[in-house]
Scaffold this motif. Structure first.
Motif, mmCIF file in Angstrom:
data_model
loop_
_atom_site.group_PDB
_atom_site.id
_atom_site.type_symbol
_atom_site.label_atom_id
_atom_site.label_comp_id
_atom_site.label_asym_id
_atom_site.label_seq_id
_atom_site.Cartn_x
_atom_site.Cartn_y
_atom_site.Cartn_z
ATOM 1 N N LEU A 76 1.061 -1.232 -0.022
ATOM 2 C CA LEU A 76 0.071 0.023 -0.160
ATOM 3 C C LEU A 76 0.938 1.360 -0.061
ATOM 4 O O LEU A 76 0.417 2.320 -0.342
ATOM 5 C CB LEU A 76 -0.958 -0.020 1.316
ATOM 6 N N VAL A 77 2.234 1.123 0.626
ATOM 7 C CA VAL A 77 2.926 2.241 0.586
ATOM 8 C C VAL A 77 3.127 2.845 -0.741
ATOM 9 O O VAL A 77 3.184 3.876 -1.045
ATOM 10 C CB VAL A 77 4.300 2.014 1.265
ATOM 11 N N ASP A 78 3.263 2.018 -1.892
ATOM 12 C CA ASP A 78 3.716 2.319 -3.092
ATOM 13 C C ASP A 78 2.381 3.010 -3.873
ATOM 14 O O ASP A 78 2.636 3.483 -4.937
ATOM 15 C CB ASP A 78 3.940 1.027 -4.007
ATOM 16 N N TYR A 80 -0.127 4.931 -2.150
ATOM 17 C CA TYR A 80 -0.374 5.917 -1.270
ATOM 18 C C TYR A 80 -0.478 7.242 -1.832
ATOM 19 O O TYR A 80 0.597 7.800 -2.476
ATOM 20 C CB TYR A 80 0.750 5.906 0.262
ATOM 21 N N ARG A 85 -5.179 12.853 0.598
ATOM 22 C CA ARG A 85 -6.041 11.727 0.116
ATOM 23 C C ARG A 85 -5.929 10.290 1.091
ATOM 24 O O ARG A 85 -6.211 9.376 0.694
ATOM 25 C CB ARG A 85 -5.758 11.457 -1.406
ATOM 26 N N GLU A 86 -5.287 10.633 2.073
ATOM 27 C CA GLU A 86 -4.852 9.413 2.973
ATOM 28 C C GLU A 86 -6.315 8.708 3.328
ATOM 29 O O GLU A 86 -5.982 7.451 3.709
ATOM 30 C CB GLU A 86 -4.082 9.902 3.965
ATOM 31 N N GLU A 88 -8.634 7.651 1.645
ATOM 32 C CA GLU A 88 -8.763 6.522 0.816
ATOM 33 C C GLU A 88 -8.213 5.215 1.402
ATOM 34 O O GLU A 88 -8.354 4.097 0.963
ATOM 35 C CB GLU A 88 -8.223 6.879 -0.659
ATOM 36 N N MET A 89 -7.009 5.296 2.206
ATOM 37 C CA MET A 89 -6.366 3.909 2.483
ATOM 38 C C MET A 89 -6.947 3.191 3.335
ATOM 39 O O MET A 89 -6.910 1.999 3.390
ATOM 40 C CB MET A 89 -4.946 4.449 2.993
ATOM 41 N N ALA A 110 -2.566 1.359 9.807
ATOM 42 C CA ALA A 110 -1.132 1.881 9.358
ATOM 43 C C ALA A 110 -0.138 1.697 9.987
ATOM 44 O O ALA A 110 1.121 1.432 10.099
ATOM 45 C CB ALA A 110 -1.399 3.187 8.496
ATOM 46 N N PHE A 159 -2.712 7.145 7.748
ATOM 47 C CA PHE A 159 -1.645 6.364 7.142
ATOM 48 C C PHE A 159 -0.324 7.111 6.964
ATOM 49 O O PHE A 159 0.620 6.643 7.561
ATOM 50 C CB PHE A 159 -2.126 6.257 5.478
ATOM 51 N N GLN A 160 -0.382 8.531 7.016
ATOM 52 C CA GLN A 160 0.878 9.354 7.166
ATOM 53 C C GLN A 160 1.434 9.282 8.637
ATOM 54 O O GLN A 160 2.462 9.277 8.700
ATOM 55 C CB GLN A 160 0.574 10.763 6.830
ATOM 56 N N LEU A 163 3.410 6.116 8.554
ATOM 57 C CA LEU A 163 4.532 6.346 7.860
ATOM 58 C C LEU A 163 5.683 7.068 8.847
ATOM 59 O O LEU A 163 6.738 6.833 8.875
ATOM 60 C CB LEU A 163 4.305 7.092 6.595
#
Length: 678
Positions: A76-78, A80, A85-86, A88-89, A110, A159-160, A163
């Motif tokens: 999923l990182v690829d 993102y 728009r996070e 959407e994850m 995440a 998600f961010q 990360l």
């Protein structure tokens, strides 16, 4: 069979969640990574087990875990699309799920999947959030933990943030966790035991540092006149104010309440910094999603009269609603969900305590617990520094988050009586117990009132415990006892909506054998008792301004002249006319008053078991064991009436379908022509 990694995760989660110093109810999440055999390929597959959305660590079970494939999580990182728009994850997590069943992945998935550690804990401890919300939290983190815990600036969960934490762990191999600015803590480890130890070390170290280095009076001094009232006086004033406050909190939609007068709350309410700190509001997302961004605070001393307090509370409520509307207007965008209501969920009354509100009792109680967490956080932050929560703009982004709105929309439709508070007399057996059981099953909070306290409490426990029902002692013939029971109701659940006058007894005797004592006893319990209960409840109903229902369980004998029961039938006729009188008098307040006329409810009846059954059987010349069948055969439908039939009538009369019905008597007698209402 549960995977060993998942089993360790559940055990660790339950231990952490069992202690409130570690995290609040339903707050935080935990995870573990491990391998299983893929049933499709027969090859090992690396999996992530993580607490799903909406679960609670203390009670977590396997079905509360989301299970995802790690290869797909990392992929999923690829794809993102970036922080804008996070959201959407979250939907993308569904495509990484493994197997059937399990919980829905939460927004924090995440954080667990992307951090390179076998086990991860994310928790909301008061001590940790105190550091996270201090104005110099980053400096304090370094001072308290050295390089073993890293500061992460505030970022909305997503998600961010996952990360970010993953990058911080990679850049700080010596670290065992991090402080999330404005939010909480995250810890990790190679084993479940190591991760749990790291979480507890962060929490305990933070708490110990605050205790050792914090100021003695983080909330300032005590304000004269705002100290806690003596317990009896405090609870009496709380009971007097509760209906009004609940009505204010229910302006937009009906709420159930919870009252807290713990030392933590009372000390905060008596402090110099009450006003400014309350105005700043809470910070941790879990807190303000349950409590709203800030509470409503009564700005009067503890000894202010009930009348003055009520008048001021109404003024403050108008100001609060205007302020919340301004908060919404200042931050809403075209895409924001509609405002969900502008009423406070936390109301603070100096000297008295805290009133918290929610759609049901558990939600109201938990909201109060969360505000206690917030008080502890503010105390810790102020002890070391200055409390500095996240901004209102950030709070709004979470409170009106599209993902949060979607979660709310997925919640099941409320039952017909959710949010309603019912008071049922004579509810430890027979008809009363059946009514209490039915109302609780339909979502109501129920007060089981009975002369026998032990039996009342036992029935309440059967119904689901104190978030559903409580048992109280109530001698309905005693005005003080009735008022005490109503006070207990409003303190337990915030108010009252639905009253069932069911308590009763009977002595079957002909006129010449009926004594004055027999007459007085039956009239005291049923005629006078119903009057006293209705009077005490009506005061609270009127003050709430939310309408309500009063139901009288009368009898077909109120209109049918049967033999050998002059005292019983006369008092039932009294009750029947009370229905008509109160329907007229209370209608202007939206209170509906109706009656139910059962006949011959033998099964489970305390009245019949106490001698009435034997006397009626003798009167009719049948065996007592056949009395129910005898009553059935004299009816039009030839069917025995049981307690649940009466409970069904109460349910219908107090539900939404008959909202325009008042002053009605409903026969539940299988058809007794002589008792037809004329």
């Amino acid at each position: 069979m549960t995977n060993p990694a998942a089993a360790d995760l559940i055990a660790r989660s339950n231990r952490l969640g069992a202690d409130p110093k570690n995290t609040n109810y339903a707050g935080g999440n935990t995870s573990a990574k491990g391998t299983e055999t893929d049933p499709v390929t027969g090859q090992p597959v690396e999996l992530l087990w993580v607490k799903g959305s909406g679960g609670d660590l203390g009670t977590l079970q396997e079905r509360g875990l989301a299970v995802l494939r790690m290869d797909r999580m990392r992929a999923l990182v690829d794809v993102y699309p970036g922080v804008d728009r996070e959201d959407e994850m979250v939907a993308a997590f569904d495509y990484a799920l493994h197997g059937k069943g399990g919980a829905a992945p939460s927004i924090d998935t995440a954080m667990h999947g992307l951090v390179d550690a076998a086990h991860v804990d994310h928790l909301h401890p008061d001590a940790g959030i105190a550091i996270a919300t201090a104005a110099d939290g980053e400096e304090l983190t370094a001072k308290i933990f050295g390089d073993k815990v890293v500061w992460v600036p505030w970022r909305r969960p997503g998600f961010q943030l996952g990360l970010d934490i993953a990058a911080i762990k990679d850049a700080n191999p010596q670290a065992v966790g991090c402080i999330l600015g404005g939010h909480g803590i995250t810890a990790w480890g190679d084993t479940s035991e190591e991760t749990e130890a790291n979480s507890l070390w962060i929490i305990d170290t933070a708490a110990a540092y605050i205790a050792e280095h914090g100021t003695a009076d983080p909330f300032g001094g005590v304000v004269a006149g705002f100290e806690a009232l003596p317990e009896a006086e405090r609870r009496a004033k709380a009971a007097a104010l509760a209906p009004t406050i609940r009505g204010l909190a229910s302006h937009d939609k009906p709420m159930v309440g919870h009252y807290t007068d713990s030392d933590v709350v009372l000390d905060f309410l008596a402090s110099e910094k009450l006003g400014p700190l309350a105005e700043l509001g809470t910070s941790c997302p879990d807190h303000f999603l349950r409590t709203k961004v800030k509470p409503m605070v009564l700005d009067l001393p503890a000894d202010a009269s009930v009348e003055d307090s009520i008048a001021r509370l109404k003024e403050l409520h108008e100001a609060y609603r205007a302020d919340y509307q301004a908060y919404y207007d200042a931050h809403a965008t075209e895409d924001s969900p509609a405002i969900r209501g502008a009423d406070p969920l936390i109301v603070l009354v100096p000297g008295v305590g805290m009133f918290s509100y929610g759609a049901n009792k558990q939600t109201a109680r938990v909201a109060g617990e969360f505000y206690v967490n917030a008080i502890n956080v503010m105390r810790g932050a102020e002890a070391l520094s200055t409390y500095s929560p996240i901004s209102d703009a950030e709070k709004f982004r979470i409170e009106y988050w599209a993902l949060e709105e979607a979660k709310l929309q997925r919640m099941p439709k409320p039952k017909t009586h959710q949010g309603r508070i019912a008071f049922v007399t004579g509810a430890a057996s027979g008809i009363g117990k059946a009514i209490a059981t039915r109302l609780a099953a339909e979502g109501a909070c129920v007060v089981v009132a009975d002369l026998d306290l032990e039996k009342a409490q036992s029935v309440a426990a059967e119904l689901g415990g104190t978030d559903v029902a409580i048992g109280v002692a109530a001698n309905v013939a005693d005005a003080a006892g009735v008022q005490a029971a109503i006070d207990a109701t409003v303190l337990a659940f915030g108010g009252i909506d639905l009253v069932v006058n069911n308590a009763g007894l009977s002595l079957s005797k002909p006129l010449l054998e009926t004594t004055e004592k027999d007459w007085d006893l039956q009239h005291d319990v049923m005629a006078k008792g119903s009057f006293l209960v209705s009077k005490a409840a009506a005061k609270a109903l009127i003050e709430q301004e939310m309408g309500g229902d009063i139901i009288y369980i009368s009898s077909k004998n109120s209109v049918f002249a049967g033999p050998n029961n002059i005292a019983y039938s006369a008092t039932k006729a009294d009750q029947a006319h009370q229905v008509r009188l109160l329907a007229v008098e209370l209608g202007e307040y939206g209170v509906r008053v109706n009656g139910i006329n059962p006949d011959g409810v033998v099964r489970g009846s305390g009245i019949f078991a106490a001698g009435w059954g034997a006397n009626r059987a003798k009167t009719y010349g049948v065996e007592e064991k056949d009395l129910g069948k005898f009553y059935a055969q004299r009816t039009i439908l030839k069917r025995e009436v049981v307690p649940e039939n009466v409970a069904d009538a109460v349910f219908v009369l107090t539900g939404p379908e008959l909202s325009r019905t008042t002053g009605l008597h409903v026969p539940v007698d299988s058809g007794v022509a002589a008792a037809f209402i004329r």
